[in-house]
Scaffold this motif. Structure first.
Motif, PDB file in Angstrom:
ATOM      1  N   GLN A 154      -6.624  19.829 -44.926  1.00  0.00           N
ATOM      2  CA  GLN A 154      -6.470  18.389 -44.748  1.00  0.00           C
ATOM      3  C   GLN A 154      -6.085  18.100 -43.306  1.00  0.00           C
ATOM      4  O   GLN A 154      -5.214  18.765 -42.748  1.00  0.00           O
ATOM      5  N   ILE A 155      -6.735  17.098 -42.739  1.00  0.00           N
ATOM      6  CA  ILE A 155      -6.390  16.666 -41.392  1.00  0.00           C
ATOM      7  C   ILE A 155      -5.145  15.797 -41.490  1.00  0.00           C
ATOM      8  O   ILE A 155      -5.083  14.875 -42.302  1.00  0.00           O
ATOM      9  N   VAL A 156      -4.149  16.098 -40.654  1.00  0.00           N
ATOM     10  CA  VAL A 156      -2.891  15.360 -40.670  1.00  0.00           C
ATOM     11  C   VAL A 156      -2.859  14.344 -39.527  1.00  0.00           C
ATOM     12  O   VAL A 156      -2.503  13.181 -39.721  1.00  0.00           O
ATOM     13  N   ALA A 157      -3.210  14.778 -38.340  1.00  0.00           N
ATOM     14  CA  ALA A 157      -3.166  13.926 -37.145  1.00  0.00           C
ATOM     15  C   ALA A 157      -3.914  14.634 -36.033  1.00  0.00           C
ATOM     16  O   ALA A 157      -4.409  15.751 -36.208  1.00  0.00           O
ATOM     17  N   GLY A 158      -3.942  13.997 -34.906  1.00  0.00           N
ATOM     18  CA  GLY A 158      -4.581  14.616 -33.754  1.00  0.00           C
ATOM     19  C   GLY A 158      -4.071  14.002 -32.477  1.00  0.00           C
ATOM     20  O   GLY A 158      -3.303  13.043 -32.480  1.00  0.00           O
ATOM     21  N   GLY A 159      -4.515  14.583 -31.391  1.00  0.00           N
ATOM     22  CA  GLY A 159      -4.158  14.053 -30.093  1.00  0.00           C
ATOM     23  C   GLY A 159      -5.274  14.330 -29.107  1.00  0.00           C
ATOM     24  O   GLY A 159      -5.835  15.419 -29.083  1.00  0.00           O
ATOM     25  N   MET A 160      -5.606  13.314 -28.347  1.00  0.00           N
ATOM     26  CA  MET A 160      -6.563  13.472 -27.262  1.00  0.00           C
ATOM     27  C   MET A 160      -5.784  13.144 -25.999  1.00  0.00           C
ATOM     28  O   MET A 160      -5.558  11.977 -25.687  1.00  0.00           O
ATOM     29  N   GLY A 161      -5.327  14.195 -25.334  1.00  0.00           N
ATOM     30  CA  GLY A 161      -4.432  13.988 -24.209  1.00  0.00           C
ATOM     31  C   GLY A 161      -3.134  13.383 -24.724  1.00  0.00           C
ATOM     32  O   GLY A 161      -2.599  13.817 -25.727  1.00  0.00           O
ATOM     33  N   GLU A 162      -2.675  12.361 -24.066  1.00  0.00           N
ATOM     34  CA  GLU A 162      -1.415  11.731 -24.479  1.00  0.00           C
ATOM     35  C   GLU A 162      -1.620  10.703 -25.580  1.00  0.00           C
ATOM     36  O   GLU A 162      -0.654  10.128 -26.082  1.00  0.00           O
ATOM     37  N   GLN A 163      -2.861  10.474 -25.977  1.00  0.00           N
ATOM     38  CA  GLN A 163      -3.189   9.501 -27.018  1.00  0.00           C
ATOM     39  C   GLN A 163      -3.058  10.136 -28.403  1.00  0.00           C
ATOM     40  O   GLN A 163      -3.750  11.100 -28.713  1.00  0.00           O
ATOM     41  N   ALA A 164      -2.179   9.593 -29.223  1.00  0.00           N
ATOM     42  CA  ALA A 164      -2.020  10.069 -30.596  1.00  0.00           C
ATOM     43  C   ALA A 164      -3.153   9.510 -31.453  1.00  0.00           C
ATOM     44  O   ALA A 164      -3.574   8.366 -31.276  1.00  0.00           O
ATOM     45  N   LEU A 165      -3.650  10.318 -32.373  1.00  0.00           N
ATOM     46  CA  LEU A 165      -4.730   9.911 -33.271  1.00  0.00           C
ATOM     47  C   LEU A 165      -4.281  10.083 -34.711  1.00  0.00           C
ATOM     48  O   LEU A 165      -3.730  11.122 -35.063  1.00  0.00           O
ATOM     49  N   ASP A 166      -4.546   9.068 -35.542  1.00  0.00           N
ATOM     50  CA  ASP A 166      -4.256   9.232 -36.965  1.00  0.00           C
ATOM     51  C   ASP A 166      -5.491   9.850 -37.632  1.00  0.00           C
ATOM     52  O   ASP A 166      -6.503  10.121 -36.978  1.00  0.00           O
ATOM     53  N   VAL A 167      -5.416  10.051 -38.918  1.00  0.00           N
ATOM     54  CA  VAL A 167      -6.508  10.720 -39.652  1.00  0.00           C
ATOM     55  C   VAL A 167      -7.822   9.964 -39.498  1.00  0.00           C
ATOM     56  O   VAL A 167      -8.874  10.570 -39.250  1.00  0.00           O
ATOM     57  N   ASP A 168      -7.783   8.638 -39.622  1.00  0.00           N
ATOM     58  CA  ASP A 168      -9.009   7.836 -39.517  1.00  0.00           C
ATOM     59  C   ASP A 168      -9.623   7.945 -38.123  1.00  0.00           C
ATOM     60  O   ASP A 168     -10.851   7.997 -37.982  1.00  0.00           O
TER      61      ASP A 168
END
Length: 169
Positions: free
Chosen positions: A104-118
């Motif tokens: 399951q994908i929980v979260a992510g990050g692209m550089g300093e930008q936080a990403l939620d599952v969607d």
């Protein structure tokens, strides 16, 4: 695990976080060794990586990196997917999690930008760098092909006219 091994692992993870463009935090409960191997193979083929992590060591490794904001996401049985390509890790993680509910994908990050599952799922739908490069090359080659065809057409027509004129005499 002794202290020196932990320090080495933290240093390796820190380097991974420092060099990656994208990090996807996943929870993988119940994946078999074979399934993890398959996932790692898919990641490698896409130019990405996948590591099962110890939460406390990952949180230590995140300090001082652009992904430090992900530290709170490391709870439970976590693993990270990472890539230099800003799409590859998300794409493989999303495709694998569709086929296998144990990831399951929980979260992510692209550089300093936080990403939620969607946002990670939306990122996974974008074309990869290689796909974009292929499209650009195709766009650049198409006009050249058309120009070559146009330039060859009059010469071909002239040759047919001369051939027809020569055979009628």
């Amino acid at each position: 695990m002794d202290r020196s091994k932990k320090e080495k692992l933290v240093a390796e993870l820190h380097e991974t976080f420092s060099n990656a463009s994208l990090v996807v935090v996943t929870q993988q409960s119940g994946l078999t060794v074979g399934e993890v191997s398959e996932l790692r193979t898919q990641m490698r083929e896409a130019g990405a990586g996948f590591k099962v992590t110890k939460n406390t060591l990952a949180q230590l490794a995140l300090k001082g990196t652009k992904f430090e904001h992900l530290a709170d996401q490391f709870t439970g049985p976590t693993a990270i997917a990472f890539s230099d390509d800003p799409v590859a890790a998300a794409k493989v993680s999303a495709e694998f999690s569709k086929k296998n509910e144990k990831l399951q994908i929980v979260a992510g990050g692209m550089g300093e930008q936080a990403l939620d599952v969607d946002q990670v799922q939306a990122l996974a739908k974008l074309p990869s760098l290689d796909e974009l490069r292929g499209k650009i090359v195709g766009v650049l080659q198409a006009p050249a092909t058309k120009v070559a065809g146009v330039l060859q057409a009059p010469a071909g027509q002239l040759a047919r006219v001369f051939s027809a004129y020569g055979s009628s005499n």
